[in-house]
Design a protein around this motif. Structure first.
Motif, mmCIF file in Angstrom:
data_model
loop_
_atom_site.group_PDB
_atom_site.id
_atom_site.type_symbol
_atom_site.label_atom_id
_atom_site.label_comp_id
_atom_site.label_asym_id
_atom_site.label_seq_id
_atom_site.Cartn_x
_atom_site.Cartn_y
_atom_site.Cartn_z
ATOM 1 N N MET A 1 -2.799 -38.566 -6.745
ATOM 2 C CA MET A 1 -3.147 -38.133 -5.390
ATOM 3 C C MET A 1 -3.615 -39.733 -4.725
ATOM 4 S SD MET A 1 -2.571 -35.325 -4.741
ATOM 5 C CE MET A 1 -3.348 -35.106 -3.216
ATOM 6 N N THR A 2 -4.144 -40.581 -5.355
ATOM 7 C CA THR A 2 -4.443 -41.793 -4.994
ATOM 8 C C THR A 2 -3.071 -42.777 -4.657
ATOM 9 O OG1 THR A 2 -6.254 -42.147 -6.000
ATOM 10 C CG2 THR A 2 -5.571 -44.150 -5.311
ATOM 11 N N TYR A 3 -2.415 -42.607 -5.603
ATOM 12 C CA TYR A 3 -0.848 -43.393 -5.366
ATOM 13 C C TYR A 3 -0.282 -42.839 -4.138
ATOM 14 C CZ TYR A 3 3.952 -44.489 -6.342
ATOM 15 O OH TYR A 3 5.256 -45.021 -6.046
ATOM 16 N N TYR A 4 -0.227 -41.418 -4.177
ATOM 17 C CA TYR A 4 0.669 -40.806 -3.025
ATOM 18 C C TYR A 4 -0.005 -40.955 -1.685
ATOM 19 C CZ TYR A 4 3.720 -37.052 -1.178
ATOM 20 O OH TYR A 4 4.865 -36.571 -0.680
ATOM 21 N N THR A 5 -1.201 -40.938 -1.488
ATOM 22 C CA THR A 5 -2.000 -41.333 -0.395
ATOM 23 C C THR A 5 -1.676 -42.741 0.011
ATOM 24 O OG1 THR A 5 -3.822 -39.933 -1.028
ATOM 25 C CG2 THR A 5 -4.267 -41.456 0.864
ATOM 26 N N ILE A 6 -1.803 -43.799 -0.856
ATOM 27 C CA ILE A 6 -1.450 -45.180 -0.686
ATOM 28 C C ILE A 6 0.124 -45.364 -0.079
ATOM 29 C CG2 ILE A 6 -1.287 -47.491 -1.641
ATOM 30 C CD1 ILE A 6 -3.536 -46.862 -3.382
ATOM 31 N N VAL A 7 0.795 -44.862 -0.596
ATOM 32 C CA VAL A 7 2.281 -44.730 -0.075
ATOM 33 C C VAL A 7 2.306 -44.353 1.177
ATOM 34 C CG1 VAL A 7 4.543 -44.193 -0.700
ATOM 35 C CG2 VAL A 7 3.125 -44.729 -2.650
ATOM 36 N N SER A 8 1.622 -43.303 1.358
ATOM 37 C CA SER A 8 1.683 -42.416 2.942
ATOM 38 C C SER A 8 1.163 -43.481 3.865
ATOM 39 C CB SER A 8 0.746 -41.331 2.703
ATOM 40 O OG SER A 8 1.331 -40.390 1.760
ATOM 41 N N LEU A 9 0.061 -44.188 3.634
ATOM 42 C CA LEU A 9 -0.594 -45.045 4.558
ATOM 43 C C LEU A 9 0.270 -46.151 4.670
ATOM 44 C CD1 LEU A 9 -4.253 -45.179 3.039
ATOM 45 C CD2 LEU A 9 -3.691 -44.674 5.600
ATOM 46 N N VAL A 10 0.881 -46.842 3.671
ATOM 47 C CA VAL A 10 2.010 -47.979 4.075
ATOM 48 C C VAL A 10 3.073 -47.302 4.849
ATOM 49 C CG1 VAL A 10 3.719 -49.393 2.849
ATOM 50 C CG2 VAL A 10 1.563 -49.074 1.857
ATOM 51 N N VAL A 11 3.496 -46.191 4.739
ATOM 52 C CA VAL A 11 4.690 -45.765 5.646
ATOM 53 C C VAL A 11 4.187 -45.532 6.946
ATOM 54 C CG1 VAL A 11 6.150 -43.817 6.110
ATOM 55 C CG2 VAL A 11 5.869 -44.472 3.739
ATOM 56 N N VAL A 12 2.883 -45.132 7.196
ATOM 57 C CA VAL A 12 2.169 -44.861 8.276
ATOM 58 C C VAL A 12 2.096 -46.436 9.183
ATOM 59 C CG1 VAL A 12 0.347 -44.075 9.765
ATOM 60 C CG2 VAL A 12 1.282 -42.618 7.937
ATOM 61 N N ALA A 13 1.613 -47.171 8.563
ATOM 62 C CA ALA A 13 1.155 -48.373 8.863
ATOM 63 C C ALA A 13 2.654 -49.120 9.394
ATOM 64 C CB ALA A 13 0.796 -49.271 7.979
ATOM 65 N N ALA A 14 3.831 -49.080 8.624
ATOM 66 C CA ALA A 14 5.025 -49.391 8.812
ATOM 67 C C ALA A 14 5.493 -48.640 10.352
ATOM 68 C CB ALA A 14 6.002 -49.327 7.950
ATOM 69 N N THR A 15 5.211 -47.455 10.407
ATOM 70 C CA THR A 15 5.871 -46.617 11.670
ATOM 71 C C THR A 15 4.956 -46.904 12.948
ATOM 72 O OG1 THR A 15 6.018 -44.674 10.091
ATOM 73 C CG2 THR A 15 5.925 -44.402 12.413
ATOM 74 N N LEU A 16 3.883 -47.324 12.658
ATOM 75 C CA LEU A 16 3.099 -47.984 14.022
ATOM 76 C C LEU A 16 3.285 -49.289 14.212
ATOM 77 C CD1 LEU A 16 -0.660 -46.993 12.864
ATOM 78 C CD2 LEU A 16 0.638 -45.840 14.807
ATOM 79 N N ARG A 17 3.743 -50.207 13.406
ATOM 80 C CA ARG A 17 4.333 -51.484 13.678
ATOM 81 C C ARG A 17 5.707 -51.097 14.320
ATOM 82 N NH1 ARG A 17 8.824 -54.534 13.452
ATOM 83 N NH2 ARG A 17 8.554 -56.672 13.550
ATOM 84 N N GLN A 18 6.625 -50.248 13.744
ATOM 85 C CA GLN A 18 7.901 -50.241 14.496
ATOM 86 C C GLN A 18 7.690 -49.390 15.833
ATOM 87 O OE1 GLN A 18 10.087 -51.664 12.660
ATOM 88 N NE2 GLN A 18 11.619 -51.489 13.811
ATOM 89 N N ALA A 19 7.014 -48.653 15.858
ATOM 90 C CA ALA A 19 6.658 -47.840 17.264
ATOM 91 C C ALA A 19 6.343 -48.913 18.330
ATOM 92 C CB ALA A 19 5.640 -46.707 17.262
ATOM 93 N N ALA A 20 5.524 -49.919 18.045
ATOM 94 C CA ALA A 20 5.170 -51.083 18.899
ATOM 95 C C ALA A 20 6.425 -51.811 19.245
ATOM 96 C CB ALA A 20 4.187 -52.009 18.348
ATOM 97 N N ALA A 21 7.346 -51.984 18.311
ATOM 98 C CA ALA A 21 8.456 -52.959 18.545
ATOM 99 C C ALA A 21 9.214 -52.090 19.325
ATOM 100 C CB ALA A 21 9.190 -53.268 17.096
#
Length: 342
Positions: free
Chosen positions: A279-299
């Motif tokens: 669950m920790t691994y899955y959550t960390i990967v999810s956070l990375v995907v969300v962070a990348a999405t936020l950055r891309q949304a701004a772009a």
């Protein structure tokens, strides 16, 4: 009919990749069904109640769904000539391989530690039976990831002119189009990560009497609504709606951080003891995907109003040839070509 025609016109590398993705999915389904049947045959109390430890079934389910979702990503990318989504599929397949690796060690730990389900002697017997299938799942996903990487190289060159044909020679517009496609890919990955996390958390961690149960269940349709809103606002270049999506994604990031903190809270240790690594691994990967999405949304928001919407509408057939932007011209054969003079 249109899909079969598109498949016929695909380059050989794309056809091979699609067939391999389908073969990988079928192989994983077969291996996982065989493994799960063996576990259910020898291990008791897997589905005896809502509170029973169903982690082994969830790990198998995640792996099967990931393989099928990978087929969806690859076929969609190939049919649209979208090299960004094809590359994203390769990364996703690497994630599928990591799930297979985590599953191997989690199932091994689960069989050896859950005394309610099986005695120690029997656990080694069950492990010896299912170990070849679990190792095969890791080997198949790992080998296929390498194969898909090689095929992606050839598909990239085959579809290399697709972006030019779609948006013209303007470097700024091409850059905005790439940002657009990357965000679309990330939103598709967010769908898998959010729903997979919510379902796993509901079944593995929570009980129906927990206060978090109803909240987590409600997150599934809410997540679907947010992702649909993101697609809608991106295609229509609605700035205020995209800002709404950004705020909701930030809230989801806070939710994931909260969950990680609870996993390592000493007061919650018993609840998360056997599920914490996965669950920790899955959550960390999810956070990375969300962070990348936020950055891309701004772009993408920075490019709203600069003509990308009109270009995308042309490629989707929503505008007539008379409305097309001047970077395109129609040759004698009636085909649209890029005008490099402008």
């Amino acid at each position: 009919m249109a899909i079969s025609e598109s498949f016929r016109k695909m380059p050989l590398s794309a056809k091979v990749a699609c067939w391999l993705a389908g073969l990988q999915a079928l192989t994983i389904i077969g291996l996982e069904v065989a493994t799960l049947v063996t576990v259910l045959r020898y291990v008791e109390n897997v589905f005896s109640s809502w509170s029973s430890d169903k982690s082994v079934a969830i790990y198998f389910m995640l792996l099967v769904i990931a393989a099928l979702y990978g087929v969806f990503l690859l076929v969609g990318g190939v049919l649209n000539g979208d090299t960004i989504q094809i590359i994203g599929f390769c990364v996703f397949n690497l994630f599928t391989m990591s799930l297979a690796i985590f599953r191997y060690f989690q199932v091994q730990s689960w069989l050896r530690s859950d005394e309610r389900a099986v005695v120690v002697a029997a656990s080694e017997y069950v492990l010896n039976i299912i170990r070849p299938e679990m190792v095969a799942s890791m080997a198949v996903t790992g080998g296929m990831t390498v194969a898909f990487g090689v095929l992606t190289y050839f598909m990239y060159h085959s579809f290399g002119w697709e972006i030019y044909k779609r948006v013209g020679a303007d470097l700024k517009v091409r850059r905005m189009f790439i940002n657009y496609r990357v965000l679309v890919l990330l939103l598709k990955l967010n769908f898998f990560m959010f729903v997979g996390f919510a379902v796993s958390y509901i079944i593995l961690i929570l009980k129906s009497s927990d206060p978090e149960f109803a909240i987590t269940v409600a997150l599934v349709p809410l997540t679907l609504a947010v992702l649909y809103l993101a697609f809608w606002s991106l295609r229509r270049e609605s700035l205020w709606m995209m800002w709404t999506v950004v705020v909701l994604l930030c809230a989801s990031s806070a939710y994931f951080v909260f969950k990680v903190a609870r996993m390592y809270d000493p007061k919650q240790e018993e609840k998360y003891a056997t599920q914490r690594p996965m669950m920790t691994y899955y959550t960390i990967v999810s956070l990375v995907v969300v962070a990348a999405t936020l950055r891309q949304a701004a772009a993408c928001m920075a490019g709203f109003g600069y003509g990308l919407k009109e270009r995308v509408e042309i490629t989707r057939g929503k505008r007539s040839d008379m409305e097309q932007i001047q970077d395109y011209y129609v040759n004698a054969a009636g085909d649209r070509r890029m005008n490099l003079d402008g």
